[in-house]
Design a protein around this motif. Structure first.
Motif, mmCIF file in Angstrom:
data_model
loop_
_atom_site.group_PDB
_atom_site.id
_atom_site.type_symbol
_atom_site.label_atom_id
_atom_site.label_comp_id
_atom_site.label_asym_id
_atom_site.label_seq_id
_atom_site.Cartn_x
_atom_site.Cartn_y
_atom_site.Cartn_z
ATOM 1 N N ASN A 41 26.690 -8.277 29.606
ATOM 2 C CA ASN A 41 25.390 -8.059 28.960
ATOM 3 C C ASN A 41 24.269 -7.905 29.978
ATOM 4 N N ILE A 45 21.839 -4.609 30.301
ATOM 5 C CA ILE A 45 20.370 -4.697 30.254
ATOM 6 C C ILE A 45 19.766 -4.080 31.515
ATOM 7 N N ILE A 48 20.125 -0.151 31.460
ATOM 8 C CA ILE A 48 19.217 0.472 30.492
ATOM 9 C C ILE A 48 17.777 0.409 31.000
ATOM 10 N N HIS A 49 17.433 -0.674 31.695
ATOM 11 C CA HIS A 49 16.069 -0.822 32.209
ATOM 12 C C HIS A 49 15.805 0.104 33.396
ATOM 13 N N TYR A 59 19.633 3.137 23.153
ATOM 14 C CA TYR A 59 19.886 2.200 24.246
ATOM 15 C C TYR A 59 18.835 1.100 24.315
ATOM 16 N N SER A 63 19.854 -2.747 24.293
ATOM 17 C CA SER A 63 19.399 -3.746 25.275
ATOM 18 C C SER A 63 18.931 -5.015 24.563
ATOM 19 N N SER A 66 22.020 -6.943 23.535
ATOM 20 C CA SER A 66 22.566 -7.662 24.691
ATOM 21 C C SER A 66 21.734 -8.894 25.017
#
Length: 313
Positions: A41, A45, A48-49, A59, A63, A66
């Motif tokens: 997870n 995160i 995606i960031h 997405y 996030s 997650s």
């Protein structure tokens, strides 16, 4: 009634394992699963960031899923592991309240978020041309805010009511964390009316999101079957089947715990189901949902390549 009430405010958690050989092996398995879930997870995160190609509504919602899964893992497993290693299971009244509040908050928020994610897939498959407008940033933020606010509201009400009941001298919770159904069994007062209200609210909290999910995916299925491109059909089916799998895992456990009356399941079954949704599902979600997705895999490759390139320089 007065004499049966406890003079201490602490609770004792029974835990999952004793210190026998087989249970030590099971504890090691739980620790490994916890580490995998946390790592999976956290990676998702981070990707995606940092990767601009993943800055899409789907997405962004993933996030948040997650983030909630990380919460599930951190609220339950470290305390259980500490109790196992220290060979004691006491938890203060405040600690028990906090654990119950955050578990309820995370659980309700995740249930609402999963239902709103099904709406995202419905728009993406059935109305792709309107997707940028219908799923603009403000709408995504509203979805996430709604899921978190729902969790806070339900958790505040349920936790405050549950902890206002008087608790008997035996404050031993037959569970490995403070969960509402397990705690109600210790009350000296008659909780039948509240348990009925809890079941009714549980039906609303679970059935309404499930209805939205069922409606969304019935439309998605119809649209997928009418697609002419085999590649588009496969992509839509893969994405949606992943979501349905996650929904089935999460809601299956939630329905058992909060809609099936307590007399129909044992504390041992409660432990297994609770372990499933607080540990197994958060570990599986990134694997089922995203880390096997080609876009996420490519984002991971790009990050690793950039990291390797910088280290060589």
């Amino acid at each position: 009634m007065e004499t049966n009430q406890s003079v201490t405010s602490d609770f004792t958690l029974m835990g999952l394992f004793n210190h026998s050989g087989p249970h030590l092996a099971l504890f090691s398995l739980v620790a490994a699963t916890f580490t995998m879930g946390l790592l999976g997870n956290a990676i998702l995160i981070f990707l995606i960031h940092t990767d601009a190609r993943l800055h899409t509504p789907m997405y962004f919602l993933l996030s948040q899923l997650s983030l909630l899964d990380v919460g599930f893992l951190l609220v339950t497993i470290p305390k259980m592991a500490a109790d196992f290693l220290e060979e004691e299971g006491t938890i203060s009244f405040g600690g028990c309240a906090a654990q119950m509040f955050f578990l309820m908050l995370i659980g309700v928020s995740e249930g609402v978020l999963l239902s709103l994610m099904s709406y995202d897939r419905y728009i993406a498959v059935c109305h792709p041309l309107h997707y940028p407008v219908l799923m603009r940033r403000q709408v995504c933020l509203l979805m996430v805010g709604t899921s978190w606010l729902s969790g806070v509201l339900v958790a505040s009400i349920q936790t405050s009511i549950t902890l206002h009941f008087p608790y008997c001298a035996s404050r031993t919770v037959d569970h490995f964390f403070c969960e509402l159904p397990a705690l109600l069994k210790l009350s000296c007062a008659d909780t039948s009316a509240y348990e009925l209200a809890l079941s009714i609210s549980g039906v609303l909290i679970l059935v309404l999101p499930l209805s939205l999910i069922a409606t969304s995916y019935s439309h998605v299925l119809g649209a997928v079957l009418h697609m002419h491109s085999a590649e588009a059909r496969h992509k839509a089916f893969t994405t949606c089947s992943s979501h349905i799998t996650v929904v089935g895992l999460f809601y299956g456990a939630a329905v058992f715990m909060y809609m099936v009356p307590g007399t129909y399941h044992t504390p041992q079954q409660d432990n297994v189901v609770s372990l499933f949704y607080s540990l197994i599902t958060p570990m599986l979600n990134p694997l089922i949902y995203s880390l096997r997705n080609r876009e996420v895999q490519m984002a991971l490759v790009r990050i690793l390549f950039r990291t390797g390139f910088r280290s060589k320089r």
